[in-house]
Design an enzyme around this catalytic site. Structure first.
Site, short mmCIF file in Angstrom:
data_model
loop_
_atom_site.label_atom_id
_atom_site.label_comp_id
_atom_site.label_asym_id
_atom_site.label_seq_id
_atom_site.Cartn_x
_atom_site.Cartn_y
_atom_site.Cartn_z
N TYR A 184 -41.03 37.18 -21.71
CA TYR A 184 -41.06 38.49 -22.40
C TYR A 184 -42.50 38.95 -22.56
O TYR A 184 -42.84 40.10 -22.25
CB TYR A 184 -40.36 38.37 -23.76
CG TYR A 184 -40.32 39.67 -24.53
CD1 TYR A 184 -39.54 40.74 -24.09
CD2 TYR A 184 -41.07 39.85 -25.69
CE1 TYR A 184 -39.50 41.94 -24.80
CE2 TYR A 184 -41.03 41.03 -26.40
CZ TYR A 184 -40.25 42.08 -25.95
OH TYR A 184 -40.23 43.27 -26.65
N SER A 210 -45.55 45.74 -26.71
CA SER A 210 -45.10 44.95 -27.86
C SER A 210 -46.31 44.19 -28.39
O SER A 210 -47.32 44.05 -27.68
CB SER A 210 -44.05 43.95 -27.38
OG SER A 210 -43.77 42.99 -28.37
#
Ligand SMILES: NC(=O)c1ccc[n+]([C@@H]2O[C@H](COP(=O)([O-])OP(=O)(O)OC[C@H]3O[C@@H](n4cnc5c(N)ncnc54)[C@H](OP(=O)(O)O)[C@@H]3O)[C@@H](O)[C@H]2O)c1
Length: 247
Positions: free
Chosen positions: A155, A142
């Site tokens: 995350y 990501s």
């Protein structure tokens, strides 16, 4: 596109979002797709549609937090099609919240799915790829694998871990002619914001996605780009964002 037709591609998290879009895109290019996720009804519907269009697709119910289920997914691909060409470790979730809210169960869940799930995918596919002396891992990180900010420390930690694992893997699998690609998307329109459980944060993220997220096919095209290179070309990192995304 070259070098996609006939490849056997295993995709985790294929029941929605990036995984589903990639299954559709690659099968339109002639790949055989092996679809793993927990929502088997969604996978069946996807496979039925692909089959109707003349593509080959296999469904295996898979929870990536269970090592044996990920092994079963990859074993099923090899049993049915004789090989595994590409392993896309895509399943993931993003329940963002500041650390001070102590959402410890969600931290554990992200570690289990986003990190251990990827490791189980590597463990399941690597022995076959070693034996074949060919293969391709595509791991989904990501922008949060490159940037950290308030509210998404855990995350981001899981997505940094995916990049670290992928780089280690890249170096170790040289003798076996295996390629490794990490794809790091920015905001892409999927069900990912639904995994946020804190109402104030969910609202903010949904608004952000509604404003700038780009279609899931953007990710599928990045995957296809890496796959379609000649076998002696190893595209290791792809980082892309919506043109309007600042972070
Ligand atoms: N969309 C974005 O903006 C974005 C940006 C950067 C990175 N990513 C990454 O892209 C990947 C895919 O996410 P997405 O955006 O496509 O979100 P999504 O639409 O919510 O899809 C997530 C997928 O992961 C699967 N999944 C979740 N937990 C699982 C488990 N325990 N076992 C097996 N599968 C599981 C879900 O399937 P089931 O619920 O059916 O199991 C679903 O198919 C994730 O790793 C995410 O972190 C997304």
């Amino acid at each position: 596109m070259e070098n996609i037709q006939g490849k056997v591609v295993v995709i985790t998290g294929a029941s929605s979002g990036l995984g589903e879009a990639t299954a559709r895109f690659l099968s339109a290019q002639g790949a055989t797709v092996v679809l793993g996720a927990r929502r088997v009804d969604r996978l069946q519907a996807l496979a039925t549609g692909l089959n109707r269009d003349g593509a080959e697709a296999l469904v295996v119910t898979t929870d990536v937090t269970h090592r044996d289920q990920v092994k079963k997914l990859v074993d099923a691909a090899v049993q049915k099609y004789g090989r595994i060409d590409v392993m896309i470790n895509n399943a993931g979730l993003m329940p963002q919240s500041p650390l001070e809210r102590l959402k410890i169960d969600e931290w554990n869940r992200m570690i289990d799915v986003n990190i251990k799930g990827v490791l189980y995918g590597i463990a399941a596919a690597l022995p076959y790829m070693k034996q074949q002396k060919a293969g391709h891992f595509i791991n989904v990180s990501s922008v949060a694998g490159h940037k950290v900010g308030p509210g998404f420390a855990v995350y981001a930690a899981t997505k940094h871990a995916v990049r670290a694992l992928s780089e280690g893997l890249r170096q170790e699998v040289k003798p076996y002619n295996i390629r490794t690609t990490v794809v790091s998307p920015g905001a892409v329109a999927t069900e990912l914001p639904n995994s946020v459980t804190e109402p104030d944060i969910a609202d903010r993220i949904q608004k952000f996605y509604d404003e700038i997220a780009i279609p899931a096919e953007s990710f599928a095209r990045a995957v296809a780009f890496a796959m379609s290179q000649p076998e002696d070309v190893d595209v290791n990192e792809i980082l892309f964002r919506p043109t309007r995304q600042e972070l």
